[in-house]
Design a protein around this motif. Structure first.
Motif, mmCIF file in Angstrom:
data_model
loop_
_atom_site.group_PDB
_atom_site.id
_atom_site.type_symbol
_atom_site.label_atom_id
_atom_site.label_comp_id
_atom_site.label_asym_id
_atom_site.label_seq_id
_atom_site.Cartn_x
_atom_site.Cartn_y
_atom_site.Cartn_z
ATOM 1 N N GLY A 124 -5.519 -2.759 2.241
ATOM 2 C CA GLY A 124 -5.052 -3.896 3.035
ATOM 3 C C GLY A 124 -6.097 -4.349 4.032
ATOM 4 O O GLY A 124 -5.779 -4.743 5.164
ATOM 5 N N TYR A 127 -5.744 -7.721 6.013
ATOM 6 C CA TYR A 127 -4.464 -8.085 6.608
ATOM 7 C C TYR A 127 -4.447 -7.765 8.094
ATOM 8 O O TYR A 127 -5.079 -6.814 8.551
ATOM 9 N N TYR A 130 0.479 -4.223 10.948
ATOM 10 C CA TYR A 130 1.138 -3.294 10.012
ATOM 11 C C TYR A 130 0.216 -2.127 9.636
ATOM 12 O O TYR A 130 0.296 -1.586 8.536
ATOM 13 N N CYS A 132 -2.996 -2.292 9.221
ATOM 14 C CA CYS A 132 -4.136 -2.735 8.407
ATOM 15 C C CYS A 132 -5.341 -3.025 9.299
ATOM 16 O O CYS A 132 -5.186 -3.456 10.448
ATOM 17 N N SER A 162 -4.068 -2.488 -3.098
ATOM 18 C CA SER A 162 -4.416 -3.192 -1.864
ATOM 19 C C SER A 162 -4.252 -4.704 -1.985
ATOM 20 O O SER A 162 -3.884 -5.369 -1.012
ATOM 21 N N MET A 166 0.299 -4.906 -2.208
ATOM 22 C CA MET A 166 0.382 -5.126 -0.765
ATOM 23 C C MET A 166 0.308 -6.612 -0.435
ATOM 24 O O MET A 166 0.989 -7.090 0.474
ATOM 25 N N VAL A 169 3.669 -8.379 -0.697
ATOM 26 C CA VAL A 169 4.543 -8.108 0.449
ATOM 27 C C VAL A 169 4.022 -8.843 1.686
ATOM 28 O O VAL A 169 4.790 -9.451 2.443
ATOM 29 N N TYR A 170 2.711 -8.817 1.875
ATOM 30 C CA TYR A 170 2.123 -9.428 3.069
ATOM 31 C C TYR A 170 2.313 -10.949 3.072
ATOM 32 O O TYR A 170 2.631 -11.538 4.112
ATOM 33 N N LYS A 178 7.751 -6.087 5.344
ATOM 34 C CA LYS A 178 6.378 -5.752 5.727
ATOM 35 C C LYS A 178 6.339 -4.459 6.528
ATOM 36 O O LYS A 178 5.481 -3.606 6.305
ATOM 37 N N TRP A 181 7.051 -1.384 4.134
ATOM 38 C CA TRP A 181 6.131 -1.011 3.062
ATOM 39 C C TRP A 181 4.651 -0.990 3.443
ATOM 40 O O TRP A 181 3.906 -0.098 3.011
ATOM 41 N N LEU A 182 4.192 -1.939 4.215
ATOM 42 C CA LEU A 182 2.745 -2.072 4.401
ATOM 43 C C LEU A 182 2.083 -0.873 5.096
ATOM 44 O O LEU A 182 1.018 -0.424 4.646
ATOM 45 N N GLN A 186 -0.699 1.177 3.166
ATOM 46 C CA GLN A 186 -2.055 1.172 3.701
ATOM 47 C C GLN A 186 -2.619 2.584 3.765
ATOM 48 O O GLN A 186 -3.802 2.807 3.503
#
Length: 452
Positions: A124, A127, A130, A132, A162, A166, A169-170, A178, A181-182, A186
């Protein structure tokens, strides 16, 4: 008299280290008086050259280091990002390269490397929030290249995790989704997959997705099949894209691995990316709660936002695969000898190497600019598609020339290049074929859509 003494001294140097037994044996094969007479007639310069040859030619020839970044583009990264790139390179060289052929040959995934990869803190990468890192798309591209330079399978695993999973979701998930899961994805504690391609529908999913979804109170029923879904045999969640039977729009869903009606079967007998665990997914009245529907995925345009980002990453993967093949071939040509010389010293070999390097450098400069456009929010579908078309075509050419330079050894897995040749075929096809991506670019430059 001085000249004669110098010649006698030279002859003594020539014969001084030879013992009498060696002289006796030599005299049976060579007319020594005649040889000495010839040596005595040599000029001082010629005698000096001959002595140099007998000593092995003096200093060994210094061979330039193997480096596929001929224009040194990596040095244009900021210092802190350059350090991350080089850390990924070291990880790939020390942790992945020694095991790549073995796992590829067995068509298994090295699960033990996932915690080690997590320590790199690169999932991630672009991003914000979250957990990242929030780095540049340019660095993300270099990381994709570094991975594919050693093992395109590992690069693909990471790209699915990634980028596709991801990223879905992002870009399309709710805040709750987010947060759920993120952060764990990550850290690679949760593994994701991305289910778009279908058995009978590949690049044409925008106009003909056959997997369906239908609202049923507070849940959705999913039916259909997905094919070539990387990571799906062991993923904790798979993003499934399905066509709504009520409004005919494409919607996205987070399907958990233990969800009833979800079956992932490993695809076997692949000739490329054998380490990647691709699955055939069958959805049979798979019930997914409304809370697991991606709340901001309401049409294929939302799916396309994810694909635009990851298609740029595949172009970088093509650069990495091409660079790995070029560097393997360059190193091999200095090791392999024919007619008493390294084949790197032959004209036709050097011509092939320069052709490969030219293609590779053109690819690198193209994706470098592509990532700059992504960082400045200028990236369009046609930009990513053109890079995917050009870079995968040139990658194919590079690996073909590399295998040629290896000769018969090029088909042996132990020399690595065979794996690159095979894996290049998968990179050439996924994330949209050459034809589909060409039509995306063609539509942009002509104003006419040639899609059927």
């Amino acid at each position: 008299m001085k000249d004669l003494l110098k010649k006698i001294s030279g002859i003594r140097q020539l014969l001084g280290s030879v013992d009498l037994d060696q002289v006796a044996k030599l005299s049976q094969k060579v007319d020594l008086p005649k040889m000495v007479g010839l040596v005595s007639k040599m000029s001082e310069e010629d005698l000096s050259k001959m002595m140099g040859m007998l000593k092995g030619g003096g200093k060994p020839k210094e061979i330039p280091p193997v480096n596929g970044d001929f224009y040194e583009l990596g040095k244009m990264l900021p210092h802190h990002e350059r350090e991350i790139q080089l850390r990924v390179r070291e990880f790939m060289e020390t942790e992945i390269k020694p095991i790549a052929n073995d796992y590829w040959n067995r068509a298994e995934f090295p699960m033990h490397i996932i915690p080690k990869m997590a320590e790199l803190d690169i999932a991630g990468l672009t991003y914000q929030g979250y957990g990242c890192p929030g780095h540049s798309a340019l660095l993300e591209g270099f990381i994709a290249m570094e991975m594919a330079r050693v093992d395109t399978s590992i690069s693909t695993f990471f790209g699915v995790q990634s980028g596709l999973a991801m990223g879905s979701v992002y870009l399309c998930g709710s805040e709750d989704q987010k947060r759920e899961w993120l952060p764990s994805m990550q850290r690679l504690e949760k593994i994701g997959a991305f289910g778009l391609t279908e058995p009978e529908v590949g690049s044409g999913v925008a106009g003909g997705l056959t997997t369906t979804c239908k609202r049923n109170g507070d849940s959705w029923l999913l039916n259909g099949q997905k094919k070539w879904i990387g990571n799906a045999t062991f993923s904790d969640m798979t993003v499934i894209w399905a066509r709504d039977l009520d409004d005919n729009q494409v919607k996205g869903f987070i399907v958990r691995k233990d969800n009833p009606g979800f079956l992932a079967e490993k695809l076997k007998d692949k000739m490329a990316l054998r380490t990647v665990q691709n699955a055939l997914i069958t959805l049979t009245n798979c019930e997914v709660p409304e809370n697991d529907r991606l709340q901001n995925a309401n049409s294929f345009k939302d799916t396309a936002k994810v694909l635009r980002m990851t298609r740029a990453g595949v172009a970088w993967q093509a650069v990495g695969c091409g660079r790995g093949a070029y560097e393997l071939a360059l190193a091999y040509t200095n090791e392999r000898k024919q007619f008493g010389r390294p084949i790197a010293s032959f004209q036709l070999v050097q011509d092939l190497l320069v052709t490969m390097l030219g293609d590779l450098t053109a690819m690198q400069t193209m994706v470098f600019r592509l990532s700059q456009m992504q960082d400045s929010d200028e990236l369009l579908d046609e930009h990513a598609s053109l890079a995917k078309v050009f870079c995968t075509l040139r990658m194919r050419s590079i690996v073909d020339h590399a295998r040629e330079l290896f000769g018969g050894n090029g088909i042996l897995l132990q020399h690595d290049i065979a794996r690159f040749v095979a894996d290049a075929e998968a990179v050439y096809s996924y994330e949209g074929t050459k034809e589909i991506n060409s039509l995306i670019v063609g539509r942009a430059i002509t104003g006419h859509s040639a899609f059927v």
